[in-house]
Design a protein around this motif. Structure first.
Motif, PDB file in Angstrom:
ATOM      1  N   MET A  86      -0.310  17.184  -8.595  1.00  0.00           N
ATOM      2  CA  MET A  86      -0.490  15.644  -8.727  1.00  0.00           C
ATOM      3  C   MET A  86      -1.630  15.178  -9.640  1.00  0.00           C
ATOM      4  SD  MET A  86       0.292  14.420  -4.775  1.00  0.00           S
ATOM      5  CE  MET A  86      -0.829  15.734  -3.983  1.00  0.00           C
ATOM      6  N   SER A  87      -1.365  14.039 -10.483  1.00  0.00           N
ATOM      7  CA  SER A  87      -2.280  13.732 -11.116  1.00  0.00           C
ATOM      8  C   SER A  87      -2.691  12.169 -10.738  1.00  0.00           C
ATOM      9  CB  SER A  87      -1.911  13.409 -12.774  1.00  0.00           C
ATOM     10  OG  SER A  87      -0.643  12.709 -12.734  1.00  0.00           O
ATOM     11  N   VAL A  88      -1.690  11.635 -10.011  1.00  0.00           N
ATOM     12  CA  VAL A  88      -1.951  10.153  -9.202  1.00  0.00           C
ATOM     13  C   VAL A  88      -1.140  10.369  -8.134  1.00  0.00           C
ATOM     14  CG1 VAL A  88      -1.703   7.575  -9.846  1.00  0.00           C
ATOM     15  CG2 VAL A  88      -2.478   9.050 -11.581  1.00  0.00           C
ATOM     16  N   LEU A  89      -2.042   9.454  -6.980  1.00  0.00           N
ATOM     17  CA  LEU A  89      -1.049   9.222  -5.976  1.00  0.00           C
ATOM     18  C   LEU A  89      -1.247   7.788  -5.602  1.00  0.00           C
ATOM     19  CD1 LEU A  89      -1.281  11.436  -2.539  1.00  0.00           C
ATOM     20  CD2 LEU A  89      -1.090   8.846  -2.718  1.00  0.00           C
ATOM     21  N   GLY A  90      -0.244   7.137  -5.845  1.00  0.00           N
ATOM     22  CA  GLY A  90      -0.451   5.606  -5.738  1.00  0.00           C
ATOM     23  C   GLY A  90       0.041   5.079  -4.400  1.00  0.00           C
ATOM     24  N   ILE A  91      -0.520   4.082  -3.825  1.00  0.00           N
ATOM     25  CA  ILE A  91      -0.126   3.444  -2.674  1.00  0.00           C
ATOM     26  C   ILE A  91      -0.367   1.896  -2.711  1.00  0.00           C
ATOM     27  CG2 ILE A  91      -0.598   3.293   0.086  1.00  0.00           C
ATOM     28  CD1 ILE A  91      -1.596   6.078   0.041  1.00  0.00           C
ATOM     29  N   TYR A  92       0.694   1.170  -2.349  1.00  0.00           N
ATOM     30  CA  TYR A  92       0.498  -0.190  -2.127  1.00  0.00           C
ATOM     31  C   TYR A  92       0.709  -0.741  -0.714  1.00  0.00           C
ATOM     32  CZ  TYR A  92       1.641  -5.323  -2.339  1.00  0.00           C
ATOM     33  OH  TYR A  92       1.669  -6.504  -2.374  1.00  0.00           O
ATOM     34  N   ARG A  93      -0.326  -1.331  -0.234  1.00  0.00           N
ATOM     35  CA  ARG A  93      -0.167  -1.918   0.886  1.00  0.00           C
ATOM     36  C   ARG A  93      -0.712  -3.591   0.895  1.00  0.00           C
ATOM     37  NH1 ARG A  93      -3.887   1.450   5.213  1.00  0.00           N
ATOM     38  NH2 ARG A  93      -3.434  -0.653   6.164  1.00  0.00           N
ATOM     39  N   GLN A  94       0.173  -4.102   1.571  1.00  0.00           N
ATOM     40  CA  GLN A  94       0.229  -5.599   1.641  1.00  0.00           C
ATOM     41  C   GLN A  94      -1.318  -6.152   1.965  1.00  0.00           C
ATOM     42  OE1 GLN A  94       3.904  -7.066   3.083  1.00  0.00           O
ATOM     43  NE2 GLN A  94       4.807  -6.996   1.349  1.00  0.00           N
ATOM     44  N   ASP A  95      -1.762  -5.570   2.694  1.00  0.00           N
ATOM     45  CA  ASP A  95      -3.183  -5.779   3.173  1.00  0.00           C
ATOM     46  C   ASP A  95      -4.438  -5.310   2.746  1.00  0.00           C
ATOM     47  OD1 ASP A  95      -2.421  -3.142   4.200  1.00  0.00           O
ATOM     48  OD2 ASP A  95      -3.970  -3.381   5.961  1.00  0.00           O
ATOM     49  N   ARG A  96      -4.077  -4.266   1.687  1.00  0.00           N
ATOM     50  CA  ARG A  96      -5.225  -3.761   1.016  1.00  0.00           C
ATOM     51  C   ARG A  96      -4.764  -3.555  -0.351  1.00  0.00           C
ATOM     52  NH1 ARG A  96      -7.073   1.827   3.726  1.00  0.00           N
ATOM     53  NH2 ARG A  96      -7.551   0.978   5.927  1.00  0.00           N
ATOM     54  N   GLY A  97      -3.976  -4.203  -0.913  1.00  0.00           N
ATOM     55  CA  GLY A  97      -3.354  -3.829  -2.324  1.00  0.00           C
ATOM     56  C   GLY A  97      -3.216  -2.536  -2.790  1.00  0.00           C
ATOM     57  N   ILE A  98      -3.522  -2.514  -3.916  1.00  0.00           N
ATOM     58  CA  ILE A  98      -3.134  -0.821  -4.717  1.00  0.00           C
ATOM     59  C   ILE A  98      -4.198  -0.042  -4.586  1.00  0.00           C
ATOM     60  CG2 ILE A  98      -2.492   0.322  -6.842  1.00  0.00           C
ATOM     61  CD1 ILE A  98      -1.329  -2.795  -7.776  1.00  0.00           C
ATOM     62  N   ILE A  99      -3.950   1.182  -4.149  1.00  0.00           N
ATOM     63  CA  ILE A  99      -4.896   2.354  -3.837  1.00  0.00           C
ATOM     64  C   ILE A  99      -4.550   3.315  -4.636  1.00  0.00           C
ATOM     65  CG2 ILE A  99      -5.953   3.975  -2.376  1.00  0.00           C
ATOM     66  CD1 ILE A  99      -5.073   1.966   0.036  1.00  0.00           C
ATOM     67  N   GLN A 100      -5.175   3.855  -5.576  1.00  0.00           N
ATOM     68  CA  GLN A 100      -4.758   4.904  -6.358  1.00  0.00           C
ATOM     69  C   GLN A 100      -5.877   5.982  -6.500  1.00  0.00           C
ATOM     70  OE1 GLN A 100      -4.207   2.593 -10.217  1.00  0.00           O
ATOM     71  NE2 GLN A 100      -1.909   3.225 -10.199  1.00  0.00           N
ATOM     72  N   LEU A 101      -5.416   7.342  -6.138  1.00  0.00           N
ATOM     73  CA  LEU A 101      -6.059   8.487  -6.113  1.00  0.00           C
ATOM     74  C   LEU A 101      -5.809   9.313  -7.261  1.00  0.00           C
ATOM     75  CD1 LEU A 101      -5.366   9.539  -2.202  1.00  0.00           C
ATOM     76  CD2 LEU A 101      -7.380   8.016  -3.275  1.00  0.00           C
ATOM     77  N   VAL A 102      -6.902   9.614  -8.018  1.00  0.00           N
ATOM     78  CA  VAL A 102      -6.609  10.203  -9.390  1.00  0.00           C
ATOM     79  C   VAL A 102      -7.045  11.499  -9.646  1.00  0.00           C
ATOM     80  CG1 VAL A 102      -7.083   9.929 -11.706  1.00  0.00           C
ATOM     81  CG2 VAL A 102      -6.608   7.874 -10.474  1.00  0.00           C
ATOM     82  N   GLY A 103      -6.392  12.530 -10.012  1.00  0.00           N
ATOM     83  CA  GLY A 103      -7.089  13.878 -10.307  1.00  0.00           C
ATOM     84  C   GLY A 103      -7.538  14.542  -9.221  1.00  0.00           C
ATOM     85  N   GLY A 104      -8.972  14.925  -9.486  1.00  0.00           N
ATOM     86  CA  GLY A 104      -9.742  15.545  -8.214  1.00  0.00           C
ATOM     87  C   GLY A 104     -10.237  14.719  -6.982  1.00  0.00           C
ATOM     88  N   GLY A 105      -9.711  13.440  -7.350  1.00  0.00           N
ATOM     89  CA  GLY A 105     -10.031  12.457  -6.115  1.00  0.00           C
ATOM     90  C   GLY A 105      -8.807  12.317  -5.211  1.00  0.00           C
ATOM     91  N   ILE A 106      -7.990  13.130  -5.506  1.00  0.00           N
ATOM     92  CA  ILE A 106      -6.567  13.323  -4.813  1.00  0.00           C
ATOM     93  C   ILE A 106      -6.860  14.497  -3.422  1.00  0.00           C
ATOM     94  CG2 ILE A 106      -4.078  13.974  -4.257  1.00  0.00           C
ATOM     95  CD1 ILE A 106      -3.955  12.863  -7.389  1.00  0.00           C
ATOM     96  N   SER A 107      -6.989  14.077  -2.330  1.00  0.00           N
ATOM     97  CA  SER A 107      -7.426  14.953  -0.971  1.00  0.00           C
ATOM     98  C   SER A 107      -6.808  14.395  -0.084  1.00  0.00           C
ATOM     99  CB  SER A 107      -8.711  15.082  -0.900  1.00  0.00           C
ATOM    100  OG  SER A 107      -9.310  13.617  -0.189  1.00  0.00           O
ATOM    101  N   ASP A 108      -6.609  15.252   1.188  1.00  0.00           N
ATOM    102  CA  ASP A 108      -6.002  14.806   2.321  1.00  0.00           C
ATOM    103  C   ASP A 108      -6.681  13.690   3.026  1.00  0.00           C
ATOM    104  OD1 ASP A 108      -7.926  16.770   2.956  1.00  0.00           O
ATOM    105  OD2 ASP A 108      -7.030  17.392   4.577  1.00  0.00           O
ATOM    106  N   ILE A 109      -8.128  13.954   3.029  1.00  0.00           N
ATOM    107  CA  ILE A 109      -8.935  12.872   3.673  1.00  0.00           C
ATOM    108  C   ILE A 109      -8.748  11.750   3.052  1.00  0.00           C
ATOM    109  CG2 ILE A 109     -11.283  12.169   4.036  1.00  0.00           C
ATOM    110  CD1 ILE A 109     -11.825  15.443   4.213  1.00  0.00           C
ATOM    111  N   ALA A 110      -8.848  11.510   1.621  1.00  0.00           N
ATOM    112  CA  ALA A 110      -8.502  10.073   0.834  1.00  0.00           C
ATOM    113  C   ALA A 110      -7.285   9.596   1.225  1.00  0.00           C
ATOM    114  CB  ALA A 110      -8.686  10.364  -0.483  1.00  0.00           C
ATOM    115  N   LEU A 111      -6.392  10.393   1.379  1.00  0.00           N
ATOM    116  CA  LEU A 111      -4.821  10.163   1.717  1.00  0.00           C
ATOM    117  C   LEU A 111      -4.750   9.556   2.977  1.00  0.00           C
ATOM    118  CD1 LEU A 111      -1.794   9.957   1.287  1.00  0.00           C
ATOM    119  CD2 LEU A 111      -1.675  12.189   1.752  1.00  0.00           C
TER     120      LEU A 111
END
Length: 168
Positions: free
Chosen positions: A15-40
């Motif tokens: 995975m290079s990018v894990l993107g999530i859109y939530r109507q309450d928080r907007g867009i959250i994008q985890l990138v590269g080394g920032g992709i982790s189970d805790i961040a997810l």
């Protein structure tokens, strides 16, 4: 609470990018080394349902394999690919968007471009390539919410796409 989720991968399948859109928080994008189970899990806090397009076959298995996070076991999951197919809408997400008139700022890019963009960023520190990849992923997750709204509002109408003239 719903989360619209999409991943991008590098040539090696990581995975290079894990993107999530939530109507309450907007867009959250985890990138590269920032992709982790805790961040997810932090990004999915208070979420009950995850919405994807082909997530059953691609996104969720990749996340499970790489982060050891079994999202299917922990959240309700709605895969819009299967709903589109049942209603006669064929093709990938971009093709379905085009048929339904859903626009995207990153028009002209496809999933095949994601590894190339990530490679340019990693090899040459090409921040424009990274921004293009993030914009592409942003369009994917935001458009999942639009697609879901159209499917929910037009249920039986889409069963016969030839009859579908205007969807909103």
């Amino acid at each position: 609470m719903r989360a619209y989720l999409d991943i991008e991968t590098a040539y090696n399948g990581v995975m290079s990018v894990l993107g999530i859109y939530r109507q309450d928080r907007g867009i959250i994008q985890l990138v590269g080394g920032g992709i982790s189970d805790i961040a997810l899990y932090d990004a999915l806090e208070h979420v009950t349902t995850i919405v994807t397009f082909n997530g059953s076959s691609f996104d969720l298995p990749v996340i499970k394999r790489q982060l050891h996070a079994d999202l299917r076991a922990e959240f309700a999951h709605r895969d819009l690919l299967h709903e589109c197919r049942r209603r006669g809408l064929r093709g990938g997400l971009k093709g379905v968007e085009e048929k339904l008139g859903i626009a995207r700022a990153s028009a002209g890019l496809s999933g095949r471009d994601a590894p190339r963009l990530w490679d340019r960023y990693e090899q040459y520190a090409d921040h424009a390539a990274l921004q293009t990849l993030l914009d592409y992923n942003r369009d994917d997750v935001v458009n999942l919410a639009l697609l879901e709204a159209i499917l929910d509002a037009n249920g039986p109408l889409l069963a016969n796409p030839a009859r579908t003239v205007k969807l909103w």
